[in-house]
Write a protein that holds these residues in place. Sequence first.
Motif, PDB file in Angstrom:
ATOM      1  N   ILE A 210       5.239   5.528   4.627  1.00 54.98           N
ATOM      2  CA  ILE A 210       4.340   4.464   4.182  1.00 54.98           C
ATOM      3  C   ILE A 210       3.479   4.979   3.038  1.00 54.98           C
ATOM      4  O   ILE A 210       3.299   4.308   2.022  1.00 54.98           O
ATOM      5  CB  ILE A 210       3.488   3.941   5.343  1.00 54.98           C
ATOM      6  N   ARG A 211       3.012   6.179   3.177  1.00 51.49           N
ATOM      7  CA  ARG A 211       2.211   6.758   2.093  1.00 51.49           C
ATOM      8  C   ARG A 211       3.069   7.044   0.875  1.00 51.49           C
ATOM      9  O   ARG A 211       2.639   6.861  -0.265  1.00 51.49           O
ATOM     10  CB  ARG A 211       1.505   8.025   2.574  1.00 51.49           C
ATOM     11  N   ALA A 212       4.288   7.505   1.098  1.00 54.77           N
ATOM     12  CA  ALA A 212       5.184   7.755  -0.037  1.00 54.77           C
ATOM     13  C   ALA A 212       5.505   6.449  -0.749  1.00 54.77           C
ATOM     14  O   ALA A 212       5.517   6.393  -1.986  1.00 54.77           O
ATOM     15  CB  ALA A 212       6.454   8.434   0.457  1.00 54.77           C
ATOM     16  N   ALA A 213       5.763   5.387   0.035  1.00 55.33           N
ATOM     17  CA  ALA A 213       6.088   4.096  -0.567  1.00 55.33           C
ATOM     18  C   ALA A 213       4.917   3.582  -1.397  1.00 55.33           C
ATOM     19  O   ALA A 213       5.110   2.890  -2.397  1.00 55.33           O
ATOM     20  CB  ALA A 213       6.447   3.092   0.521  1.00 55.33           C
ATOM     21  N   ALA A 214       3.710   3.937  -0.979  1.00 49.33           N
ATOM     22  CA  ALA A 214       2.537   3.438  -1.690  1.00 49.33           C
ATOM     23  C   ALA A 214       2.465   3.961  -3.119  1.00 49.33           C
ATOM     24  O   ALA A 214       1.873   3.327  -3.978  1.00 49.33           O
ATOM     25  CB  ALA A 214       1.271   3.809  -0.927  1.00 49.33           C
ATOM     26  N   ILE A 215       3.056   5.114  -3.380  1.00 44.87           N
ATOM     27  CA  ILE A 215       2.948   5.630  -4.752  1.00 44.87           C
ATOM     28  C   ILE A 215       4.202   5.426  -5.591  1.00 44.87           C
ATOM     29  O   ILE A 215       4.190   5.626  -6.793  1.00 44.87           O
ATOM     30  CB  ILE A 215       2.581   7.123  -4.790  1.00 44.87           C
ATOM     31  N   LEU A 216       5.294   5.004  -4.957  1.00 44.06           N
ATOM     32  CA  LEU A 216       6.519   4.841  -5.746  1.00 44.06           C
ATOM     33  C   LEU A 216       6.365   3.813  -6.849  1.00 44.06           C
ATOM     34  O   LEU A 216       7.068   3.867  -7.862  1.00 44.06           O
ATOM     35  CB  LEU A 216       7.688   4.461  -4.827  1.00 44.06           C
ATOM     36  N   GLY A 217       5.450   2.886  -6.641  1.00 44.62           N
ATOM     37  CA  GLY A 217       5.246   1.851  -7.648  1.00 44.62           C
ATOM     38  C   GLY A 217       4.815   2.417  -8.989  1.00 44.62           C
ATOM     39  O   GLY A 217       4.941   1.766 -10.026  1.00 44.62           O
ATOM     40  N   ILE A 218       4.324   3.635  -8.975  1.00 44.69           N
ATOM     41  CA  ILE A 218       3.891   4.265 -10.221  1.00 44.69           C
ATOM     42  C   ILE A 218       5.035   4.340 -11.229  1.00 44.69           C
ATOM     43  O   ILE A 218       4.823   4.247 -12.431  1.00 44.69           O
ATOM     44  CB  ILE A 218       3.330   5.679  -9.929  1.00 44.69           C
ATOM     45  N   VAL A 219       6.248   4.499 -10.715  1.00 42.33           N
ATOM     46  CA  VAL A 219       7.377   4.531 -11.644  1.00 42.33           C
ATOM     47  C   VAL A 219       8.132   3.210 -11.614  1.00 42.33           C
ATOM     48  O   VAL A 219       9.260   3.115 -12.072  1.00 42.33           O
ATOM     49  CB  VAL A 219       8.337   5.703 -11.319  1.00 42.33           C
ATOM     50  N   GLY A 220       7.485   2.204 -11.033  1.00 43.19           N
ATOM     51  CA  GLY A 220       8.089   0.876 -11.058  1.00 43.19           C
ATOM     52  C   GLY A 220       9.035   0.596  -9.907  1.00 43.19           C
ATOM     53  O   GLY A 220       9.828  -0.334  -9.973  1.00 43.19           O
ATOM     54  N   ALA A 221       8.945   1.389  -8.871  1.00 39.66           N
ATOM     55  CA  ALA A 221       9.893   1.201  -7.768  1.00 39.66           C
ATOM     56  C   ALA A 221       9.303   0.399  -6.620  1.00 39.66           C
ATOM     57  O   ALA A 221       9.642   0.606  -5.473  1.00 39.66           O
ATOM     58  CB  ALA A 221      10.372   2.565  -7.276  1.00 39.66           C
ATOM     59  N   GLY A 222       8.453  -0.534  -6.900  1.00 34.95           N
ATOM     60  CA  GLY A 222       7.992  -1.468  -5.869  1.00 34.95           C
ATOM     61  C   GLY A 222       6.794  -0.974  -5.083  1.00 34.95           C
ATOM     62  O   GLY A 222       6.403   0.183  -5.163  1.00 34.95           O
ATOM     63  N   GLY A 223       6.197  -1.886  -4.314  1.00 35.17           N
ATOM     64  CA  GLY A 223       5.076  -1.507  -3.472  1.00 35.17           C
ATOM     65  C   GLY A 223       3.750  -1.594  -4.215  1.00 35.17           C
ATOM     66  O   GLY A 223       3.664  -2.079  -5.339  1.00 35.17           O
ATOM     67  N   ILE A 224       2.733  -1.073  -3.590  1.00 34.09           N
ATOM     68  CA  ILE A 224       1.377  -1.199  -4.109  1.00 34.09           C
ATOM     69  C   ILE A 224       1.115  -0.230  -5.259  1.00 34.09           C
ATOM     70  O   ILE A 224       0.105  -0.330  -5.966  1.00 34.09           O
ATOM     71  CB  ILE A 224       0.377  -0.958  -2.941  1.00 34.09           C
ATOM     72  N   GLY A 225       2.024   0.725  -5.441  1.00 35.77           N
ATOM     73  CA  GLY A 225       1.793   1.799  -6.404  1.00 35.77           C
ATOM     74  C   GLY A 225       1.481   1.328  -7.818  1.00 35.77           C
ATOM     75  O   GLY A 225       0.595   1.861  -8.485  1.00 35.77           O
ATOM     76  N   PHE A 226       2.237   0.316  -8.266  1.00 32.68           N
ATOM     77  CA  PHE A 226       2.018  -0.127  -9.637  1.00 32.68           C
ATOM     78  C   PHE A 226       0.612  -0.704  -9.823  1.00 32.68           C
ATOM     79  O   PHE A 226      -0.094  -0.369 -10.770  1.00 32.68           O
ATOM     80  CB  PHE A 226       3.080  -1.149 -10.036  1.00 32.68           C
ATOM     81  N   ASP A 227       0.222  -1.580  -8.901  1.00 31.02           N
ATOM     82  CA  ASP A 227      -1.124  -2.149  -8.967  1.00 31.02           C
ATOM     83  C   ASP A 227      -2.183  -1.062  -8.933  1.00 31.02           C
ATOM     84  O   ASP A 227      -3.207  -1.133  -9.619  1.00 31.02           O
ATOM     85  CB  ASP A 227      -1.348  -3.102  -7.791  1.00 31.02           C
ATOM     86  N   MET A 228      -1.915  -0.049  -8.121  1.00 32.42           N
ATOM     87  CA  MET A 228      -2.896   1.025  -7.957  1.00 32.42           C
ATOM     88  C   MET A 228      -3.091   1.790  -9.261  1.00 32.42           C
ATOM     89  O   MET A 228      -4.213   1.999  -9.730  1.00 32.42           O
ATOM     90  CB  MET A 228      -2.427   1.969  -6.850  1.00 32.42           C
ATOM     91  N   ILE A 229      -1.966   2.175  -9.890  1.00 33.12           N
ATOM     92  CA  ILE A 229      -2.076   2.975 -11.113  1.00 33.12           C
ATOM     93  C   ILE A 229      -2.636   2.123 -12.257  1.00 33.12           C
ATOM     94  O   ILE A 229      -3.417   2.600 -13.078  1.00 33.12           O
ATOM     95  CB  ILE A 229      -0.704   3.610 -11.469  1.00 33.12           C
TER      96      ILE A 229
END
Lengths: 266, 281
Positions: A210-229
Amino acid sequence: MTSSISLRWPTRRGLPPLPFVVGIAALLAALSFSARVVELDLGKLAHSFVQLFVFAGNFFVTPDWAYLPDLFARMAETVGMALLATTIALFASVPLAVLAARNATPNIFVYRVARDFLSVVRALPELVWALVFVSAVGLGPLPGVMALSVVTIGFMGKLFAESIEVVDRKAVEGVKVVGARWFQLRIFAMLPQAMPDLIGTTMYIIDHNIRAAAILGIVGAGGIGFDMIESMHLFRFARLILITASIYVLVSLLDHISPWLREKVI
Amino acid sequence: MSLIRIVELNKTFGNGIKALQSVSLEIEAGSFVVVLGPSGAGKSTLLRCINRLEIPGSGTVSVAGEELNAANVRRVRSQVGMVFQQFNLVGRLNVMTNVLTGRLSHLSVFEGIASLGYLFGKTDCQIAREALERVGLAARAWDRADRLSGGEQQRVGIARALAQRPRVMLADEPVASLDPVTGDGIMNLLKEICVTDKLTVIVNLHQVSLARRFADRIVGMNSGRIVFDGSPRDLNSDALKTIYGEAIEHEYGVSAAEHSLPAGRLMAASPIPISLAQRVL
């Protein structure tokens, strides 16, 4: 007043054991070497604490409540990615783990190949795999799930294999002796015994994913990561506070559910 | 023709220990044989060679005329049930599943695949249930195996072996981990199975008194060789000394206090008072 305090270690000469001394010396050497390499500056470290508080002060703003629906959607996507990836990995890992366990594998060659495959797959972090899959299949949660699955297979496979290796050999012998076939021996004697460990490992991995998924969005791979960055880059603390709070709530929830679930199943 | 033929069995372990030295033995169908001997005599190794849990260095083992080799291991094992000192059950599975594993070698191809999903057919379930009733544990069928007492777990082990419908039952120190009363119960059960089902039963024991009470035939071993082979009546003080060494007389003595001995058979006079002999035997 004459009191001589003579303290000794419980060894023949009273001195600490040699391997222990060597170990501590090696540790200190490694620490000083690392400190130099990472340019550890205690002065800078002390100063940065102050900066930390200043930065934290930025979070005391009114949250951007309008963002909530989007937030829930993204968080749901994050959790979904983690759960899906873990499930996929679960199905792939169990047979792989049987092949990668010394007591369950059909022959030494298969064992070596399985073990090497699992370590290769674990070598790169999820983010790197996510980059690879994003360039392969495009943006969105799909490459995220793929990346997470691959790495999770590596970890689960290794941990499951080790759980299988430590099962009670007597119980295995008991089933072997009735004339059980290859698959039956693993299904009736090995896997049931490894089950508590498997379940514990899976729960730990869900937590991690769950924590890993949260940051994957940084490279555009979905999840909350993109919004976060994005919020970080644009200094949108009103959103950032909601994002961090929701991740915290999610992980805490898992922390509470996990022991209860463990107890039920094990 | 004897059911089990062991010819010139030799087994040396990696650390140089000669577990079996030129052991030859023939066992008739339906007999209750006790293998007696001190620790390290080779009793376990001998028993484990019969179902190829140990592979002998040289010599042959034949069960029902068929010589054991790597190819027919599973087939022979389906006919040979084994009971262990530590029960060797799968603790997390329930009693019924443990007993059902006894059926695993008797399944058709389809049933075999189904078994991988823990599915069993009606006949097999029926056989397992009968085996459990035979050992008196039908009420505990759905309990987890590791929640049972030692004696109960051993009876599950026996039920598992019975579910195989074997021709031979091997028992490697089946009562060593149990208290004397429970141990007696298990030995009685094994004897009853031997007599009623006409099974060949081979039991490893180190308790002389149990051997005397239950065996039709006692095979004494020491240092990898057979040093005694006869009926319990022939197991006199000299025979015991051959098996166990001089120390046995000081520890155990031999006395007529043993209720199973015929009254006229007073063995070599022993300096140990009868009450002590009663206690240790």
